[in-house]
Design a protein around this motif. Sequence first.
Motif, mmCIF file in Angstrom:
data_model
loop_
_atom_site.group_PDB
_atom_site.id
_atom_site.type_symbol
_atom_site.label_atom_id
_atom_site.label_comp_id
_atom_site.label_asym_id
_atom_site.label_seq_id
_atom_site.Cartn_x
_atom_site.Cartn_y
_atom_site.Cartn_z
ATOM 1 N N ILE A 278 0.848 -1.207 0.000
ATOM 2 C CA ILE A 278 0.000 0.000 0.000
ATOM 3 C C ILE A 278 0.876 1.246 0.000
ATOM 4 O O ILE A 278 0.660 2.194 -0.774
ATOM 5 C CB ILE A 278 -0.941 -0.001 1.222
ATOM 6 C CG1 ILE A 278 -2.001 -1.089 1.070
ATOM 7 C CG2 ILE A 278 -1.618 1.364 1.381
ATOM 8 C CD1 ILE A 278 -2.900 -1.255 2.287
ATOM 9 N N VAL A 279 1.897 1.241 0.857
ATOM 10 C CA VAL A 279 2.842 2.368 0.917
ATOM 11 C C VAL A 279 3.570 2.509 -0.410
ATOM 12 O O VAL A 279 3.767 3.617 -0.925
ATOM 13 C CB VAL A 279 3.836 2.181 2.073
ATOM 14 C CG1 VAL A 279 4.891 3.279 2.062
ATOM 15 C CG2 VAL A 279 3.106 2.174 3.411
ATOM 16 N N GLY A 280 3.970 1.368 -1.000
ATOM 17 C CA GLY A 280 4.689 1.393 -2.267
ATOM 18 C C GLY A 280 3.854 1.960 -3.398
ATOM 19 O O GLY A 280 4.337 2.770 -4.210
ATOM 20 N N VAL A 281 2.585 1.553 -3.459
ATOM 21 C CA VAL A 281 1.690 2.050 -4.515
ATOM 22 C C VAL A 281 1.460 3.546 -4.338
ATOM 23 O O VAL A 281 1.462 4.315 -5.321
ATOM 24 C CB VAL A 281 0.362 1.282 -4.502
ATOM 25 C CG1 VAL A 281 -0.677 1.984 -5.370
ATOM 26 C CG2 VAL A 281 0.574 -0.144 -4.979
ATOM 27 N N ARG A 282 1.270 3.987 -3.106
ATOM 28 C CA ARG A 282 1.062 5.417 -2.852
ATOM 29 C C ARG A 282 2.305 6.223 -3.239
ATOM 30 O O ARG A 282 2.207 7.306 -3.841
ATOM 31 C CB ARG A 282 0.724 5.647 -1.379
ATOM 32 C CG ARG A 282 -0.681 5.209 -1.015
ATOM 33 C CD ARG A 282 -0.981 5.447 0.452
ATOM 34 N NE ARG A 282 -2.373 5.180 0.766
ATOM 35 C CZ ARG A 282 -3.356 6.047 0.633
ATOM 36 N NH1 ARG A 282 -3.093 7.282 0.202
ATOM 37 N NH2 ARG A 282 -4.599 5.732 0.922
ATOM 38 N N GLY A 283 3.472 5.686 -2.895
ATOM 39 C CA GLY A 283 4.714 6.379 -3.259
ATOM 40 C C GLY A 283 4.903 6.439 -4.758
ATOM 41 O O GLY A 283 5.275 7.487 -5.308
ATOM 42 N N ALA A 284 4.655 5.327 -5.448
ATOM 43 C CA ALA A 284 4.798 5.296 -6.904
ATOM 44 C C ALA A 284 3.807 6.241 -7.569
ATOM 45 O O ALA A 284 4.135 6.907 -8.566
ATOM 46 C CB ALA A 284 4.586 3.872 -7.403
ATOM 47 N N ALA A 285 2.588 6.311 -7.019
ATOM 48 C CA ALA A 285 1.566 7.203 -7.591
ATOM 49 C C ALA A 285 2.013 8.659 -7.537
ATOM 50 O O ALA A 285 1.792 9.428 -8.477
ATOM 51 C CB ALA A 285 0.251 7.017 -6.843
ATOM 52 N N LYS A 286 2.663 9.043 -6.438
ATOM 53 C CA LYS A 286 3.128 10.426 -6.310
ATOM 54 C C LYS A 286 4.279 10.704 -7.262
ATOM 55 O O LYS A 286 4.348 11.773 -7.880
ATOM 56 C CB LYS A 286 3.540 10.691 -4.871
ATOM 57 C CG LYS A 286 2.360 10.696 -3.909
ATOM 58 C CD LYS A 286 2.803 10.877 -2.468
ATOM 59 C CE LYS A 286 1.603 10.834 -1.518
ATOM 60 N NZ LYS A 286 2.033 10.962 -0.102
ATOM 61 N N VAL A 287 5.185 9.735 -7.400
ATOM 62 C CA VAL A 287 6.318 9.910 -8.317
ATOM 63 C C VAL A 287 5.836 9.995 -9.761
ATOM 64 O O VAL A 287 6.319 10.819 -10.553
ATOM 65 C CB VAL A 287 7.332 8.755 -8.150
ATOM 66 C CG1 VAL A 287 8.397 8.808 -9.248
ATOM 67 C CG2 VAL A 287 7.985 8.819 -6.774
ATOM 68 N N LEU A 288 4.882 9.143 -10.109
ATOM 69 C CA LEU A 288 4.375 9.090 -11.478
ATOM 70 C C LEU A 288 3.280 10.133 -11.751
ATOM 71 O O LEU A 288 2.753 10.199 -12.862
ATOM 72 C CB LEU A 288 3.819 7.689 -11.765
ATOM 73 C CG LEU A 288 4.819 6.537 -11.691
ATOM 74 C CD1 LEU A 288 4.104 5.200 -11.813
ATOM 75 C CD2 LEU A 288 5.879 6.677 -12.783
ATOM 76 N N ARG A 289 2.938 10.902 -10.714
ATOM 77 C CA ARG A 289 1.859 11.887 -10.818
ATOM 78 C C ARG A 289 0.562 11.230 -11.266
ATOM 79 O O ARG A 289 -0.157 11.716 -12.156
ATOM 80 C CB ARG A 289 2.253 13.014 -11.773
ATOM 81 C CG ARG A 289 3.451 13.817 -11.275
ATOM 82 C CD ARG A 289 3.779 14.947 -12.207
ATOM 83 N NE ARG A 289 4.921 15.722 -11.701
ATOM 84 C CZ ARG A 289 5.444 16.783 -12.322
ATOM 85 N NH1 ARG A 289 4.911 17.204 -13.473
ATOM 86 N NH2 ARG A 289 6.473 17.424 -11.795
#
Length: 336
Positions: A278-289
């Motif tokens: 969950i943390v990983g997906v949230r982090g990736a979402a922010k990086v990928l906008r």
Amino acid sequence: MSARRDVPVLDRFRLLAAFLAVCNHTAPLAGLAPEADFWLTRVLARIAVPFFLMVSGYFLSRDGWRGTGRFLKRTLTLYAAAVLLYLPLNWYNGGFSPLEWLKKLLIDGTLYHLWYFPAVLLGVVIARGLARLGLPAALAAALLLYLIGLGGDSYYGLAARLPALQAGYAALFSLSSYTRNGVFLAPLFLLLGAELGGGALAVPRRAAGAGLALSLLLFAGEALALRALAWPRHASMAVFLVPAALFLYRLLLTCPCAERPALRTLSGLVYVLHPLCIVGVRGAAKVLRATDLLIENNLAHFLAVAALSFALSGALTLLLLRLRAHKKRPDPRRAR
């Protein structure tokens, strides 16, 4: 080649239980159909933990609880590894005081899903002790503990109306944040799993299926009524959760299939790792906008978390299987 060993379809259902645990922490249908999401996460997904507990009770009771020491050792090792894995996240979130750390480690779990490990560790010790009293006394004591737990969980709003009960639960909550723990929740389901595995409540498959459907319907009605009354302090325990879990387990016991120990490892890893994903997906979402898609869209967020959780857990399961196979290979130097 090893002989096929038929056991109930428990190993396979573990995957669905792990899937439901992911649902419980991602609310996949909240943005599309809130009432359907409520049924999925507050009714159906609530069966996952009782199922895991009943499976543990089933396998431990098959040899008269003689494997309890090994089970506790393995579970404690996995719990310690999970605590270490989530230490960076705990530190990022601010950490805990020394006394809070002790409370988290022994009862609450150091992250929201890790409460299961101290619960099953303590629950197994209590359930084994109660089992020595005989079935009627053991189940009566475990049921009494569960009823006390209900008063501090879904029925807290009712219990808190009595000053004496409110004071008692306040004292209890100074030691444990919830009553869904190894004292009040775990022993009953561990003992039910043990007794159902021993042949108790031997009903036909159709009767078990009908009992499960009716129990889920009553459980859904109970959950809706409790929500309307605003009684739950934490909606993890309910009256009709018990028969729902009982009939589900009885139904699964009527479906034998080949044993699949690898699925136990896979489902356990999914349960442990999905908050990290969950943390990983949230982090990736922010990086990928892509926050609108991967965070704000509940269904897409769930699918991404589930896919990452199962992929990561599957890769680790394969690695562990290879390591175990390597250890079992005979040493050619000893063969000589």
